[in-house]
Design a protein around this motif. Sequence first.
Motif, mmCIF file in Angstrom:
data_model
loop_
_atom_site.group_PDB
_atom_site.id
_atom_site.type_symbol
_atom_site.label_atom_id
_atom_site.label_comp_id
_atom_site.label_asym_id
_atom_site.label_seq_id
_atom_site.Cartn_x
_atom_site.Cartn_y
_atom_site.Cartn_z
ATOM 1 N N PRO A 10 0.755 -1.257 -0.268
ATOM 2 C CA PRO A 10 -0.103 0.004 0.046
ATOM 3 C C PRO A 10 0.961 1.256 0.026
ATOM 4 O O PRO A 10 1.965 1.311 0.648
ATOM 5 N N ALA A 11 0.245 2.130 -0.789
ATOM 6 C CA ALA A 11 1.099 3.556 -0.819
ATOM 7 C C ALA A 11 0.962 4.254 0.624
ATOM 8 O O ALA A 11 -0.067 3.994 1.495
ATOM 9 N N PHE A 12 1.795 4.908 0.903
ATOM 10 C CA PHE A 12 1.698 5.894 2.100
ATOM 11 C C PHE A 12 1.154 7.140 1.799
ATOM 12 O O PHE A 12 1.138 7.717 0.501
ATOM 13 N N GLU A 13 0.529 7.801 2.671
ATOM 14 C CA GLU A 13 -0.147 9.087 2.799
ATOM 15 C C GLU A 13 0.684 10.519 2.654
ATOM 16 O O GLU A 13 1.509 10.420 3.352
ATOM 17 N N ASP A 14 0.329 11.317 1.922
ATOM 18 C CA ASP A 14 0.809 12.721 1.890
ATOM 19 C C ASP A 14 2.356 12.691 2.096
ATOM 20 O O ASP A 14 3.040 13.168 2.920
ATOM 21 N N VAL A 15 2.858 12.156 0.994
ATOM 22 C CA VAL A 15 4.263 11.982 0.739
ATOM 23 C C VAL A 15 4.525 13.294 -0.050
ATOM 24 O O VAL A 15 4.294 13.294 -1.371
ATOM 25 N N ARG A 47 4.698 7.256 -8.819
ATOM 26 C CA ARG A 47 3.560 6.823 -7.584
ATOM 27 C C ARG A 47 3.201 8.032 -6.945
ATOM 28 O O ARG A 47 1.879 8.290 -6.356
ATOM 29 N N TYR A 48 4.159 9.043 -6.677
ATOM 30 C CA TYR A 48 3.903 10.283 -6.001
ATOM 31 C C TYR A 48 4.356 11.268 -6.711
ATOM 32 O O TYR A 48 5.299 12.030 -6.282
ATOM 33 N N HIS A 65 8.515 7.925 7.381
ATOM 34 C CA HIS A 65 8.629 6.117 6.784
ATOM 35 C C HIS A 65 9.844 5.895 6.234
ATOM 36 O O HIS A 65 10.413 6.616 5.289
ATOM 37 N N THR A 66 10.218 4.545 6.482
ATOM 38 C CA THR A 66 11.449 4.051 5.758
ATOM 39 C C THR A 66 11.260 2.734 5.195
ATOM 40 O O THR A 66 10.573 1.794 5.784
ATOM 41 N N ILE A 67 11.809 2.616 4.021
ATOM 42 C CA ILE A 67 11.789 1.051 3.149
ATOM 43 C C ILE A 67 13.197 0.837 2.708
ATOM 44 O O ILE A 67 13.971 1.727 2.702
ATOM 45 N N GLY A 100 8.488 -1.127 -4.754
ATOM 46 C CA GLY A 100 7.012 -1.619 -4.608
ATOM 47 C C GLY A 100 6.598 -1.765 -3.096
ATOM 48 O O GLY A 100 5.439 -1.753 -2.848
ATOM 49 N N LEU A 101 7.703 -1.537 -2.084
ATOM 50 C CA LEU A 101 7.071 -1.598 -0.692
ATOM 51 C C LEU A 101 6.318 -0.288 -0.359
ATOM 52 O O LEU A 101 5.600 -0.109 0.639
ATOM 53 N N ALA A 102 6.644 0.643 -1.210
ATOM 54 C CA ALA A 102 5.826 1.953 -1.159
ATOM 55 C C ALA A 102 4.721 2.246 -2.164
ATOM 56 O O ALA A 102 4.158 3.302 -2.173
#
Length: 385
Positions: free
Chosen positions: A24-29, A56-57, A139-141, A172-174
Amino acid sequence: MNHALPAVAENIEATARGVGRVGPAFEDVQRIAVLRGGGLGDLMFAVPAIDALKARYPQARITLLGTPLAAALLRDRPGPVSDVEIVPVAPGIREGTADPLAVEKFFDRMAVLNFDLAVQIHGGGRNSNPFLLRLGARHTIGTRTPDAVALERTIPYVYYQHEVFRALEVAGLAGAEPRILEPRIAVRADELDGAARLVPGDAPLVTLHPGATDPRRRWPAESFAAVAALAAADGARVLVVGDETDLPAAREILRLVRRQAPGASITSLAGDLDLGQLAGVLAASTVVVGNDSGPRHLAQAVGTPTVGVYWIGNVINAGAIGRTLHRVHLAWVIACSTCGVDVTQVGWTAERCEHDDSLVGSVRPEAVYEDVRQLMATTLPLRGR
C-alpha cells in the motif's frame, strides 16, 4: 457450478503489477529521500526505481543522497530526481577518510528537509539502514540482511539478484509499480553538439571503454584492439573513452591498432571527458563495447546499442536485459586461474584472493565483433541516422 476460479482471477487482475509484491502507498508524501551511493553503474541501476516512485508520488520532490558523480551527471538534467545531496564519507556509505563533523553537518542539513519517505537501495543495510534512520523520515523502506537493523518495510537482501529488479522491489514496498525496466537518461542538445565537435565525421562510431572498477572484470587491451582493428577495417571510426585510470589501457589499444592497421581511424578521449561530455559521446556512438562498467551502463541508458563482456556472476546482477540492442558475452569462470579459489563471491564481505587475473580473458574478439557488426547494420535506422 464452481465459482472460485473467476473470483481468484478477479483478485489477480486487481493486484498491482510489480517486481515482488506491491504494498500500500503511504499518505501525504511530499518529500522523498533515496540513498544510493557507489559508482556510475550503481546510479543507473537506481533510475527505474526512482522513476516508479515519481510516478506513484508525482507531487513529491525526490532527493537523491548520492556521490559527487551523481550530482555532476544529474545536475540540470530532466528526470525524476529533483536534487542531489552528496553523502559524507562514512563506513559503508562513501569511501574515504571519515570526518565525523561533516557527517553531523550533513544530518543537520537533512533534518530541515522533513522527509516523509526515505528509501534505502544501497546494499544490505548493515551500514545504510542506520544511516537512513538518522534522516528522521516518517516512513522508511529498503533491503535488509539478517544482521541489519529493521526499517518500517523491508525485503531480504540476497546478493545474486539483478540490481534494477532489487531496487524496483524496494520501490514496490511504497506502492510504486515499475514503468521502465532499464535506466533512461536524457541527453541534452548541448551535449550532442559537443560530441559532434569532439568526434567529427559521418562514418559509424564504435566506442570502446576498457575499464572496470574490479580489474578481474577487465577484458585485455589486446582483445579491445582486435575489435577496434576489425571495426576500422570496415570503415568505422573508433574511439576509446575512460577516466584517468583507463589511460594505460587506452594507450595500449591505440598502440596495438596502429601497429596492426596503420591507417585506422582511432582516437582516444580517455581522461578528457566530464560526465556530460561522456553522455553526449556515448549517445552519438553507433555501438559501445565495454566491460561490466559504468560507461557501458550509461550508454545503455542514453539509448545506444552495446556489446558487453561479462564474468558470468556479474551478468546476474548487472547484465543488460534485452538482446535486440544489447549483446552480452559471457566468461564461464568460477575459479581464480592462479590459485584456484572459488570466485563466485556472495557480497562484498566475501573473502577474495589476492590475484587480479582477468576473469573474462577467454571471450573471443571475433565473436564480440560479430555482434558489433550486426548492431551497426541493423540499429542505424532505429536511431534515425
